[in-house]
Design a protein around this motif. Sequence first.
Motif, PDB file in Angstrom:
ATOM      1  N   HIS A  90     -14.042   7.165   3.064  1.00  0.00           N
ATOM      2  CA  HIS A  90     -13.159   7.074   1.897  1.00  0.00           C
ATOM      3  C   HIS A  90     -12.766   8.452   1.348  1.00  0.00           C
ATOM      4  O   HIS A  90     -13.619   9.239   0.946  1.00  0.00           O
ATOM      5  N   VAL A 214      -2.754   2.892 -10.117  1.00  0.00           N
ATOM      6  CA  VAL A 214      -1.847   3.442  -9.110  1.00  0.00           C
ATOM      7  C   VAL A 214      -1.807   4.961  -9.309  1.00  0.00           C
ATOM      8  O   VAL A 214      -1.494   5.440 -10.404  1.00  0.00           O
ATOM      9  N   ASN A 220       3.691   7.410  -2.807  1.00  0.00           N
ATOM     10  CA  ASN A 220       3.109   7.825  -1.518  1.00  0.00           C
ATOM     11  C   ASN A 220       3.242   6.669  -0.533  1.00  0.00           C
ATOM     12  O   ASN A 220       3.191   5.505  -0.924  1.00  0.00           O
ATOM     13  N   TRP A 224       0.672   0.462   7.462  1.00  0.00           N
ATOM     14  CA  TRP A 224      -0.459  -0.482   7.474  1.00  0.00           C
ATOM     15  C   TRP A 224      -0.533  -1.315   8.746  1.00  0.00           C
ATOM     16  O   TRP A 224       0.475  -1.831   9.228  1.00  0.00           O
TER      17      TRP A 224
END
Length: 352
Positions: A90, A214, A220, A224
């Motif tokens: 992450h 957000v 940005n 996906w």
Amino acid sequence: MEFSKHILITGGAGFIGSHLVRRMVRNYPSYLIVNLDKLTYAGNLENLSDVADAPNYRFEKADICDPAALKAIFEKHQITDVIHLAAESHVDRSIEGPMEFVLTNVVGTVNLLEAARAAWQNEAGHVFHHVSTDEVYGSLGEEGLFTEQTAYDPRSPYSASKASSDHFVRAYFHTYGLPVKMSNCSNNYGSHHFPEKLIPLMIHNIVNEKPLPVYGKGDNIRDWLWVEDHASAIDTIFHNGRLGESYNVGGLNEWTNIELVRFLCSLLDRKLGRASGSSEQLITYVTDRAGHDKRYAIDATKLETELGWKPSITFEEGLERTVDWYLANQAWVEKVTSGAYQDYYNHMYLGR
Ligand code: NAD
Ligand code: TYD
């Protein structure tokens, strides 16, 4: 039973790893699948409860930063191949504390390369498949796509650690002749995704009517891919990819963050029987991520033309399946968001 391959999958209790383990255990009963995982906050064996009793599945709790444990596992299971996913994954956590990323992603990967080199010597027929990210290429402007020729330009501690691990994997190919393959994939989404990443965090917060943070202006762009399509790409590359090569994985599916969050809001308004437009009221613009990469987008032509892979479903279908999974698996969400998750969430989003 004799198995034709003994494949070590690292990070198999995590998000992508659990989908890959499930696919390999089910599709290849002649392979022994050994899942090695440290079970950090991101690893959860419940992700694999449906294959835990399969005759061709084994689990080893171990840290890739422990060379003695790796040696013992290679010997115990006579490992013939590796698919390496274990990592700290992450970006926000890497900004908070980079060292864990250096240790697991860089040092851990080199430990694993060493274990494979020692076990396989120069014997032919083995594969070490390293799973990496498109974030190693840096940030795109409005035009262009990442190809396998794009120069590495990592900009977050996470992507710097993954880029470093990619360099070590290539170095082991060139220096020691280790039979490596690599893949660099775009952002994944799907079931069992830890709710610190954008899509599962937003689903969780919409369901619980909490603010939807957000970053920056929400403009940005991410590209996906459904996690099961990533698992099928890894399967394809592991079996048919050329040694020493890397393959980009993606499905040409670019969305701005704000478009995506709005889409999730409307999907969940419908699923939860809320008035149209009500979840969007939860959107809250917050301070931007430091060094926030503007845009990622993958050109997967090499994988498609050379190995015949393509994604199986559209983003709309994949998101609907994902949302349905989260709604039906609130107990899983409760479990992974209890304990230390609350401290992380409060620190990240509530400033305490
Ligand atoms: P994840 O954080 O969900 O899972 C990581 C897993 O690795 C967890 O099960 C964790 O317990 C395990 N792990 C962490 N440190 C370990 C250590 N020291 N020893 C052994 N196990 C350890 O991550 P993910 O999203 O499933 O990503 C898996 C891999 O795919 C990573 O290498 C990541 O860089 C790469 N990747 C992810 C994405 C994405 O969108 N999530 C995209 C491209 C590539
Ligand atoms: P993330 O899921 O963390 O993946 P990555 O940073 O590896 O691409 O984030 C995806 C995008 O969503 C990224 O541009 C950052 C943004 N984002 C938010 O706007 N709010 C959030 O709470 C999170 C976690 C991410």
